[in-house]
Scaffold this motif. Structure first.
Motif, PDB file in Angstrom:
ATOM      1  N   ASP A   1      -1.391 -12.479  -3.686  1.00 37.62           N
ATOM      2  CA  ASP A   1      -2.853 -12.284  -3.692  1.00 37.62           C
ATOM      3  C   ASP A   1      -3.630 -13.361  -2.949  1.00 37.62           C
ATOM      4  O   ASP A   1      -4.458 -13.066  -2.088  1.00 37.62           O
ATOM      5  CB  ASP A   1      -3.388 -12.230  -5.128  1.00 37.62           C
TER       6      ASP A   1
ATOM      7  N   LEU B   1       2.470 -13.992 -16.311  1.00 39.85           N
ATOM      8  CA  LEU B   1       3.541 -13.618 -15.381  1.00 39.85           C
ATOM      9  C   LEU B   1       3.975 -14.794 -14.520  1.00 39.85           C
ATOM     10  O   LEU B   1       5.135 -14.942 -14.180  1.00 39.85           O
ATOM     11  CB  LEU B   1       3.040 -12.532 -14.432  1.00 39.85           C
TER      12      LEU B   1
ATOM     13  N   ARG C   1       2.782   2.113   0.716  1.00 37.31           N
ATOM     14  CA  ARG C   1       1.659   1.878  -0.216  1.00 37.31           C
ATOM     15  C   ARG C   1       2.158   1.496  -1.596  1.00 37.31           C
ATOM     16  O   ARG C   1       1.470   0.778  -2.327  1.00 37.31           O
ATOM     17  CB  ARG C   1       0.802   3.141  -0.327  1.00 37.31           C
TER      18      ARG C   1
ATOM     19  N   PRO D   1       1.871 -11.102  -8.234  1.00 33.45           N
ATOM     20  CA  PRO D   1       0.594 -11.776  -7.958  1.00 33.45           C
ATOM     21  C   PRO D   1       0.666 -12.894  -6.924  1.00 33.45           C
ATOM     22  O   PRO D   1      -0.381 -13.313  -6.424  1.00 33.45           O
ATOM     23  CB  PRO D   1       0.229 -12.367  -9.330  1.00 33.45           C
TER      24      PRO D   1
ATOM     25  N   ARG E   1      -5.650 -13.079   0.575  1.00 38.00           N
ATOM     26  CA  ARG E   1      -7.104 -13.100   0.532  1.00 38.00           C
ATOM     27  C   ARG E   1      -7.671 -14.116   1.526  1.00 38.00           C
ATOM     28  O   ARG E   1      -8.642 -13.845   2.222  1.00 38.00           O
ATOM     29  CB  ARG E   1      -7.563 -13.423  -0.890  1.00 38.00           C
TER      30      ARG E   1
ATOM     31  N   TRP F   1       3.764  -0.602  -3.529  1.00 38.46           N
ATOM     32  CA  TRP F   1       4.362  -1.940  -3.666  1.00 38.46           C
ATOM     33  C   TRP F   1       4.981  -2.128  -5.039  1.00 38.46           C
ATOM     34  O   TRP F   1       5.853  -2.974  -5.218  1.00 38.46           O
ATOM     35  CB  TRP F   1       3.328  -3.038  -3.394  1.00 38.46           C
ATOM     36  N   GLN F   2       4.541  -1.316  -5.983  1.00 42.82           N
ATOM     37  CA  GLN F   2       5.115  -1.434  -7.325  1.00 42.82           C
ATOM     38  C   GLN F   2       6.585  -0.993  -7.327  1.00 42.82           C
ATOM     39  O   GLN F   2       7.394  -1.588  -8.029  1.00 42.82           O
ATOM     40  CB  GLN F   2       4.320  -0.563  -8.314  1.00 42.82           C
TER      41      GLN F   2
ATOM     42  N   ILE G   1      -0.814  -2.962   0.885  1.00 37.82           N
ATOM     43  CA  ILE G   1      -1.257  -4.355   0.683  1.00 37.82           C
ATOM     44  C   ILE G   1      -0.663  -5.316   1.702  1.00 37.82           C
ATOM     45  O   ILE G   1      -1.196  -6.406   1.887  1.00 37.82           O
ATOM     46  CB  ILE G   1      -0.941  -4.871  -0.748  1.00 37.82           C
TER      47      ILE G   1
ATOM     48  N   ASP H   1      -5.736  -0.358  -4.422  1.00 37.36           N
ATOM     49  CA  ASP H   1      -5.222  -1.530  -5.129  1.00 37.36           C
ATOM     50  C   ASP H   1      -6.332  -2.520  -5.450  1.00 37.36           C
ATOM     51  O   ASP H   1      -7.377  -2.529  -4.805  1.00 37.36           O
ATOM     52  CB  ASP H   1      -4.164  -2.215  -4.254  1.00 37.36           C
TER      53      ASP H   1
ATOM     54  N   GLN I   1      -1.735 -12.066 -15.693  1.00 40.83           N
ATOM     55  CA  GLN I   1      -1.212 -12.666 -14.469  1.00 40.83           C
ATOM     56  C   GLN I   1      -0.783 -14.114 -14.697  1.00 40.83           C
ATOM     57  O   GLN I   1       0.270 -14.538 -14.217  1.00 40.83           O
ATOM     58  CB  GLN I   1      -2.292 -12.604 -13.396  1.00 40.83           C
TER      59      GLN I   1
ATOM     60  N   ARG J   1      -2.818  -3.466 -13.099  1.00 40.74           N
ATOM     61  CA  ARG J   1      -2.747  -3.130 -11.671  1.00 40.74           C
ATOM     62  C   ARG J   1      -1.384  -2.572 -11.290  1.00 40.74           C
ATOM     63  O   ARG J   1      -1.225  -2.024 -10.200  1.00 40.74           O
ATOM     64  CB  ARG J   1      -3.075  -4.358 -10.825  1.00 40.74           C
ATOM     65  N   TRP J   2      -0.387  -2.711 -12.124  1.00 40.98           N
ATOM     66  CA  TRP J   2       0.920  -2.108 -11.826  1.00 40.98           C
ATOM     67  C   TRP J   2       0.885  -0.598 -12.041  1.00 40.98           C
ATOM     68  O   TRP J   2       1.777   0.102 -11.620  1.00 40.98           O
ATOM     69  CB  TRP J   2       2.024  -2.777 -12.662  1.00 40.98           C
ATOM     70  N   ASP J   3      -0.134  -0.129 -12.735  1.00 38.62           N
ATOM     71  CA  ASP J   3      -0.367   1.309 -12.856  1.00 38.62           C
ATOM     72  C   ASP J   3      -1.357   1.699 -11.766  1.00 38.62           C
ATOM     73  O   ASP J   3      -2.550   1.443 -11.884  1.00 38.62           O
ATOM     74  CB  ASP J   3      -0.934   1.635 -14.245  1.00 38.62           C
ATOM     75  N   ALA J   4      -0.849   2.298 -10.690  1.00 41.44           N
ATOM     76  CA  ALA J   4      -1.685   2.592  -9.522  1.00 41.44           C
ATOM     77  C   ALA J   4      -2.524   3.850  -9.709  1.00 41.44           C
ATOM     78  O   ALA J   4      -3.253   4.237  -8.816  1.00 41.44           O
ATOM     79  CB  ALA J   4      -0.811   2.734  -8.288  1.00 41.44           C
TER      80      ALA J   4
ATOM     81  N   THR K   1      -7.134  -6.656  -7.472  1.00 46.70           N
ATOM     82  CA  THR K   1      -6.594  -7.907  -7.995  1.00 46.70           C
ATOM     83  C   THR K   1      -7.448  -8.339  -9.189  1.00 46.70           C
ATOM     84  O   THR K   1      -8.612  -7.932  -9.294  1.00 46.70           O
ATOM     85  CB  THR K   1      -6.609  -9.009  -6.923  1.00 46.70           C
ATOM     86  N   PRO K   2      -6.898  -9.150 -10.094  1.00 52.90           N
ATOM     87  CA  PRO K   2      -7.670  -9.577 -11.273  1.00 52.90           C
ATOM     88  C   PRO K   2      -8.991 -10.216 -10.869  1.00 52.90           C
ATOM     89  O   PRO K   2      -9.050 -11.008  -9.932  1.00 52.90           O
ATOM     90  CB  PRO K   2      -6.740 -10.592 -11.938  1.00 52.90           C
TER      91      PRO K   2
ATOM     92  N   ASN L   1     -13.669  -7.843  -5.051  1.00 57.21           N
ATOM     93  CA  ASN L   1     -13.408  -8.989  -5.929  1.00 57.21           C
ATOM     94  C   ASN L   1     -14.203 -10.209  -5.495  1.00 57.21           C
ATOM     95  O   ASN L   1     -13.941 -10.804  -4.457  1.00 57.21           O
ATOM     96  CB  ASN L   1     -11.908  -9.316  -5.938  1.00 57.21           C
TER      97      ASN L   1
ATOM     98  N   ARG M   1      -2.783   8.075  -5.990  1.00 57.21           N
ATOM     99  CA  ARG M   1      -2.916   6.629  -6.190  1.00 57.21           C
ATOM    100  C   ARG M   1      -4.354   6.209  -5.997  1.00 57.21           C
ATOM    101  O   ARG M   1      -5.082   6.770  -5.184  1.00 57.21           O
ATOM    102  CB  ARG M   1      -2.120   5.885  -5.115  1.00 57.21           C
ATOM    103  N   LEU M   2      -4.759   5.188  -6.715  1.00 58.88           N
ATOM    104  CA  LEU M   2      -6.094   4.611  -6.529  1.00 58.88           C
ATOM    105  C   LEU M   2      -5.955   3.359  -5.660  1.00 58.88           C
ATOM    106  O   LEU M   2      -4.874   2.764  -5.600  1.00 58.88           O
ATOM    107  CB  LEU M   2      -6.690   4.242  -7.881  1.00 58.88           C
TER     108      LEU M   2
END
Lengths: 323, 412
Positions: free
Chosen positions: B104, A139, B67, B101, B108, B69-70, B358, A43, A136, A68-71, A45-46, A108, A40-41
């Motif tokens: 987030d 969504l 880790r 989202p 933050r 969360w997806q 997260i 996480d 996003q 971001r859903w592809d980790a 955010t946009p 970010n 995994r990389l």
């Protein structure tokens, strides 16, 4: 869940592998990056960017524009900048699928704040940080539209992907329609709309001016030029002095400062190993830090008195830490 | 406790071992270790028939699951109730129980608020408060052994002073903070007698908290007021602001109290470890994290599978609730040498006592600062510490906590 390194034993991977490289517009390539072990990389955010650390120590920051859903994969879009200092030319001309590339962050400075209404304005390669924001906003069921300007259609990246958003997306190639008429797009000042703009300085200045009478929180911009780091990143070993103990350790490429310090039997408490949780914060007494965490602001980075040794390194021959 | 193989528990993948013990039963809450061992040994994924849920207890899988969360969401609630299929009967946390989202922006704001800058700002004051509090306790009987309850006089008293001050709420009503949080953390479990016992005051406590989450109730410059400023800057919505403040009421004090109680209990029962800390007060943060690993004040949290998800060779079905055993992972011999030993010389880095990923505790470094201030003040002033009477547990569906730890200390 896929392959993963386990716990604090797995050290931060300083380099990712290029798994795909594709020309997505005239002068624009999209790179896909993955962990060499398929892990995994970190996480994101946009609006986030990563640092690409290129041979010769050039560091360039690129917005993440994937999913971001592809980790397991990062995607960045890189514009060839003819008068740049060689970073984009290297990516375009030399970097190949299978190559390793050093990565810092993600960080970010351009987060998407919650709103029921967004107006996105992109100029050229400035579309990249906005791509995940559009997804996003969709969504979240927000009202949104995108005005996307560019020299001509062939130079504008991701038009195919944007087509799925239908008439929310307004493509404005300069050779067909001139520059976007910002006053018309923006309309009267509103306090329920958030305006996100990324693009060349001229566009950002124009949007700043056009939004002068808008409420302060409305406009959020990102200036690519302001976040170019010109100082060199080293790929040679450096020394870390543990000031309280009077000992010195050598940090070789591929080994984190944290792991190097631990070889001297100095336990620095840590947790995430990704520069996100802040647990391993360490005072810096001397030397110039190569910050790669996701925590410090630009000002805090410039102050240079604190670092996160799980990911951050040294720009010079020597760092003196308060350990 | 029985173990059989369930033919129906998973739709595909390897059979999932079944355990019928109720992890929220009184016996398990009083002594969770036999069940933790059984869960870890049964396999990466276990089906708990008492509540129709799945569980992970090995470090490797709890770590990876937290880790991811997806695949394992928090937005359907981090308690037993599945709010993907049931209408929420309680208010969901805008932070802990939100997925990206929506997660987030509140996250933050909190991360920024509780980050390195706040820690630098608070350190001097919090050090002074800790020194004053410890001096006050020792002054009572200078030169002789001093007896007191480490939970009420230190583990509760210290965070209940410094954190509400930093949050910016008045002195009056602070006694509501722990019962409010106790109720929330009990409510993550099944509706057992613990929930019933704390239910009568739930509405009153919740209303008290809600009233103090409003802008006008919060002192200027405090965490609460800064959250409202973030709303003014548009970083969160005005509707989110009181919910984000509320998360500090829910999670800002109680967990720290029980983590401090854990480290004080651990040190009082391990005199040689106290001497190590005295010799090297710089170990205060490590000692605290080792206690958080060893005692795991937050024992469990739920996640919900967002799709059929492979864990080891088995599969969690879509929509299933999964109980993550932080405490069991923190004592998994696959990850830790001599996991049952409390040892301030070990490196506890990577423990899951603050969660991971997260949703990892956003205030963990604030908690570490409180512990460092308090333990340093104690280490400088107390030559020896021992248990002065039987410690008493306080049962909670989520927390493993002490009601009382009587200690005797000898001033240095």
């Amino acid at each position: 869940m896929g392959v993963d390194e386990v716990g604090a034993g797995g050290s931060h991977a300083p380099a990712l592998r290029v798994t795909a490289k594709e020309t997505v517009a005239e002068g624009v390539v999209a790179l896909e990056l993955a962990h060499p072990d398929g892990a995994r990389l970190p996480d994101w955010t946009p609006g986030a960017h990563i640092d690409l650390i290129l041979p010769g120590g050039l560091t360039r920051q690129y917005s993440l524009c994937g999913d971001r859903w592809d980790a397991y994969r990062y995607r960045v879009g890189v514009l060839r900048e003819p008068d740049g200092r060689g970073g984009s030319a290297y990516v375009h001309d030399r970097l190949r699928v299978g190559d390793s590339v050093g990565v810092g962050g993600p960080r970010n400075n351009f987060p998407l704040v919650p709103s029921d209404n967004y107006l996105f304005i992109a100029g050229g390669i400035g579309i990249t940080p906005l791509m995940p924001m559009l997804h996003q906003a969709d969504l979240l069921g927000a009202e949104w539209s995108l005005v996307y300007g560019g020299r001509h259609r062939g130079s504008m990246a991701f038009l195919g992907e944007l087509a799925r958003y239908g008439d929310r997306v307004h493509v404005v190639p300069e050779d067909e329609r001139g520059r976007p008429d910002l006053d018309t797009w923006l309309g009267e000042p509103r306090d329920d709309v958030r305006v996100y703009c990324c693009g060349p300085p001229g566009l950002l200045d124009a949007v700043d001016t056009a939004c002068a009478t808008w409420p302060a929180p409305a406009l959020r911009t990102e200036r690519f030029t302001a976040r170019q780091q010109e100082s060199q990143v080293r790929d040679a070993p450096f020394e870390v002095v543990l000031a309280r103990r009077g000992t010195t350790v050598t940090v070789t490429p591929g080994v984190s400062v944290l792991d190097a310090v631990r070889t001297a039997h100095v336990d620095v408490l840590s947790s995430c190993m990704r520069g996100t949780c802040g647990t391993c914060a360490t005072g810096v007494l001397d030397g110039v830090v190569d910050h790669r965490d996701s925590l410090l602001t630009d000002d805090e980075r410039a102050a240079g008195d604190c670092m996160f040794p799980c990911v951050s390194r040294s720009r010079g021959d020597r760092l003196v830490l308060d350990l | 406790m029985t173990e059989t193989l369930s033919p129906t528990a998973a739709r595909s993948g390897a059979p999932v071992p079944v355990i019928d013990t109720d992890p929220f039963g009184r016996q398990q809450l009083e002594d969770p270790f036999p069940l933790e061992v059984a869960l870890r040994e049964a396999g990466p994924l276990v089906y708990l028939s008492a509540h129709d849920i799945y569980a992970m207890a090995r470090y490797e899988h709890v770590y990876a699951g937290l880790r991811d969360w997806q695949s394992f969401q928090s937005g359907a609630g981090v308690g037993l109730s599945n709010f993907r299929i049931r209408k929420p009967w309680r208010q969901l946390s805008a932070v802990v129980e939100a997925d990206p989202p929506q997660h987030d922006a509140p996250r933050r704001v909190l991360a920024d608020l509780l980050g390195p800058r706040a820690q630098r700002r608070l350190r001097t004051e919090w050090t002074a408060v800790a020194e004053e509090m410890v001096d006050g306790l020792l002054a009572a009987r200078a030169g002789a052994g001093v007896e007191f309850d480490a939970v009420s006089m230190l583990a509760k008293a210290y965070p209940l002073r410094v954190f509400p001050d930093a949050l910016g709420i008045p002195e009056a009503g602070r006694e509501n903070l722990l019962p409010f949080s106790d109720f929330l953390l009990n409510a993550f479990g099944p509706r057992n007698d613990l929930v019933a016992a704390s239910a009568p005051r739930a509405r009153e406590l919740s209303e008290w908290v809600s009233a103090h989450c409003e802008r006008e109730a919060l002192a200027e410059g405090g965490f609460g007021a800064q959250i409202w400023s973030a709303a003014d800057r548009g970083e969160i919505t005005v509707q989110q602001a009181p919910q984000v403040v509320r998360s500090l009421f829910a999670a800002g004090v109680n967990t720290t109290v029980h983590a401090l109680a854990a480290v004080l209990h651990a040190l009082a029962t391990h005199p040689e470890q106290w001497q190590r800390l005295r010799a090297e007060p710089g170990l205060a943060r490590v000692a605290f994290d080792e206690a958080v690993r060893w005692a795991s004040p937050v024992q469990t949290f739920f996640r919900t599978a967002t799709g059929d998800t492979r864990v080891g060779d088995a599969v969690v079905p879509d929509g299933a609730k999964v109980l993550m055993f932080l405490g069991a992972a923190n004592r998994d011999p696959r990850r830790w040498a001599d996991p049952d030993v409390f040892d301030v010389s070990r490196d506890p880095s990577g423990h899951l006592g603050f969660g991971f990923g997260i949703h990892q505790c956003v205030g963990q470094n604030i908690a570490r600062l409180e512990a460092e201030c308090l333990l340093t003040a104690l280490a400088e002033r107390v030559a020896a510490i021992e248990i002065a009477g039987p410690p008493r547990r306080r049962l909670n569906n989520t927390l493993r906590s002490w009601d009382s730890v009587p200690v005797r200390v000898w001033p240095a």
